[in-house]
Design a protein around this motif. Structure first.
Motif, mmCIF file in Angstrom:
data_model
loop_
_atom_site.group_PDB
_atom_site.id
_atom_site.type_symbol
_atom_site.label_atom_id
_atom_site.label_comp_id
_atom_site.label_asym_id
_atom_site.label_seq_id
_atom_site.Cartn_x
_atom_site.Cartn_y
_atom_site.Cartn_z
ATOM 1 N N ASN A 1 42.167 32.375 41.765
ATOM 2 C CA ASN A 1 40.822 32.356 41.208
ATOM 3 C C ASN A 1 40.336 33.764 40.861
ATOM 4 N N LYS A 2 41.210 34.534 40.234
ATOM 5 C CA LYS A 2 40.875 35.899 39.838
ATOM 6 C C LYS A 2 40.350 35.887 38.409
ATOM 7 N N HIS A 3 39.385 36.770 38.131
ATOM 8 C CA HIS A 3 38.757 36.815 36.821
ATOM 9 C C HIS A 3 39.186 38.060 36.068
ATOM 10 N N PHE A 4 39.512 37.873 34.802
ATOM 11 C CA PHE A 4 39.955 38.963 33.938
ATOM 12 C C PHE A 4 38.755 39.711 33.385
ATOM 13 N N GLY A 5 38.826 41.007 33.412
ATOM 14 C CA GLY A 5 37.802 41.868 32.842
ATOM 15 C C GLY A 5 38.138 43.308 33.179
ATOM 16 N N ILE A 6 37.733 44.188 32.325
ATOM 17 C CA ILE A 6 38.081 45.599 32.503
ATOM 18 C C ILE A 6 36.904 46.393 33.057
ATOM 19 N N LYS B 1 38.064 46.335 48.093
ATOM 20 C CA LYS B 1 39.507 46.204 48.329
ATOM 21 C C LYS B 1 40.020 44.812 47.940
ATOM 22 N N LYS B 2 39.133 43.815 47.955
ATOM 23 C CA LYS B 2 39.533 42.470 47.515
ATOM 24 C C LYS B 2 39.869 42.453 46.024
ATOM 25 N N GLU B 3 39.348 43.413 45.285
ATOM 26 C CA GLU B 3 39.568 43.484 43.842
ATOM 27 C C GLU B 3 40.557 44.587 43.470
ATOM 28 N N ALA B 4 41.299 45.087 44.443
ATOM 29 C CA ALA B 4 42.249 46.176 44.172
ATOM 30 C C ALA B 4 43.311 45.766 43.162
ATOM 31 N N TRP B 5 43.638 44.488 43.088
ATOM 32 C CA TRP B 5 44.629 44.023 42.123
ATOM 33 C C TRP B 5 44.206 44.409 40.708
ATOM 34 N N ASN B 6 42.892 44.355 40.454
ATOM 35 C CA ASN B 6 42.372 44.666 39.123
ATOM 36 C C ASN B 6 42.551 46.150 38.796
ATOM 37 N N LEU B 7 42.485 47.003 39.810
ATOM 38 C CA LEU B 7 42.736 48.430 39.600
ATOM 39 C C LEU B 7 44.198 48.672 39.219
ATOM 40 N N PHE B 8 45.103 47.917 39.824
ATOM 41 C CA PHE B 8 46.517 48.017 39.437
ATOM 42 C C PHE B 8 46.726 47.514 38.012
ATOM 43 N N LEU C 1 45.830 33.969 36.038
ATOM 44 C CA LEU C 1 44.933 34.608 37.003
ATOM 45 C C LEU C 1 44.168 33.573 37.822
ATOM 46 N N LEU C 2 43.749 32.510 37.181
ATOM 47 C CA LEU C 2 43.021 31.464 37.918
ATOM 48 C C LEU C 2 43.937 30.764 38.912
ATOM 49 N N ILE C 3 45.172 30.512 38.522
ATOM 50 C CA ILE C 3 46.127 29.852 39.416
ATOM 51 C C ILE C 3 46.519 30.768 40.570
ATOM 52 N N LEU C 4 46.620 32.066 40.306
ATOM 53 C CA LEU C 4 47.048 33.019 41.333
ATOM 54 C C LEU C 4 45.934 33.444 42.287
#
Length: 187
Positions: free
Chosen positions: A30-35, A59-66, A25-28
């Motif tokens: 700088n995305k942070h994991f959390g639910i 919308k920048k965090e839509a990946w986390n919704l997927f 996630l950091l490499i892809l």
């Protein structure tokens, strides 16, 4: 292949997979994991009100919704297609302790005496389901994230607040499991 998925994997396989999620996630990007942050994203997307907490570009965090949708779909597939038809195996000492608390049905993952619509209308069920749900939600917001976000992402990036939060989760879990839960189960 399907037989491989039907049986439990050793704990260390899951640990490695979860552990590799953080650097990926950091490499892809700088995305942070959390639910827990996903609830905020859903509220920001669905609530048209003027609440400052929900005024951001969700919308920048839509990946986390997927990601969360994948968890839900994966859980459904596992429950429906990969389920083990045998009863949940419980250690005999735990069975004896559960019987002392009046929990007889241990054939499912969650005992129906505690986790059912009927139990919601008992004092014990109300405290555990509604009170527990409130405390989890409040604690998640107060701590600035959930156990997965702090314990997996925060500790791996050496964030001191996440180390403190994770230690607090562990202490709280110990207190709950050993002192508060036995009291609640005797209600």
């Amino acid at each position: 292949m399907i037989e491989l998925l039907k049986h439990p994997w050793p704990w260390y396989v899951g640990g490695v997979i979860i552990g590799l999620t953080v650097p990926v996630l950091l490499i892809l990007g700088n995305k942070h994991f959390g639910i827990s942050a996903n609830l905020r994203h859903v509220c920001a997307a669905c609530l048209p009100g003027n609440i400052p907490f929900f005024k951001y570009d969700w919308k920048k965090e839509a990946w986390n919704l997927f990601f969360v949708a994948g968890i839900i779909v994966g859980a459904f597939i596992a429950a429906e297609l990969l389920r083990d038809p045998s009863a949940v195996r419980v250690a005999p000492p735990l069975l004896d302790e559960l019987k002392r608390y009046g929990i007889q049905d241990h054939s499912r993952l969650l005992p129906t005496e505690l986790f059912s619509f009927k139990s919601l209308f008992t004092l014990r069920g109300f405290i555990m389901l509604v009170g527990g749900g409130f405390l989890v939600g409040f604690g998640t917001r107060y701590a600035g994230g959930c156990t997965s976000g702090h314990s997996i992402m925060g500790i791996s990036s050496l964030q001191v607040p996440s180390m403190i939060a994770t230690a607090s989760f562990m202490v709280g879990g110990f207190i709950m499991a050993n002192w508060i839960l036995p009291f609640l189960l005797n209600l």
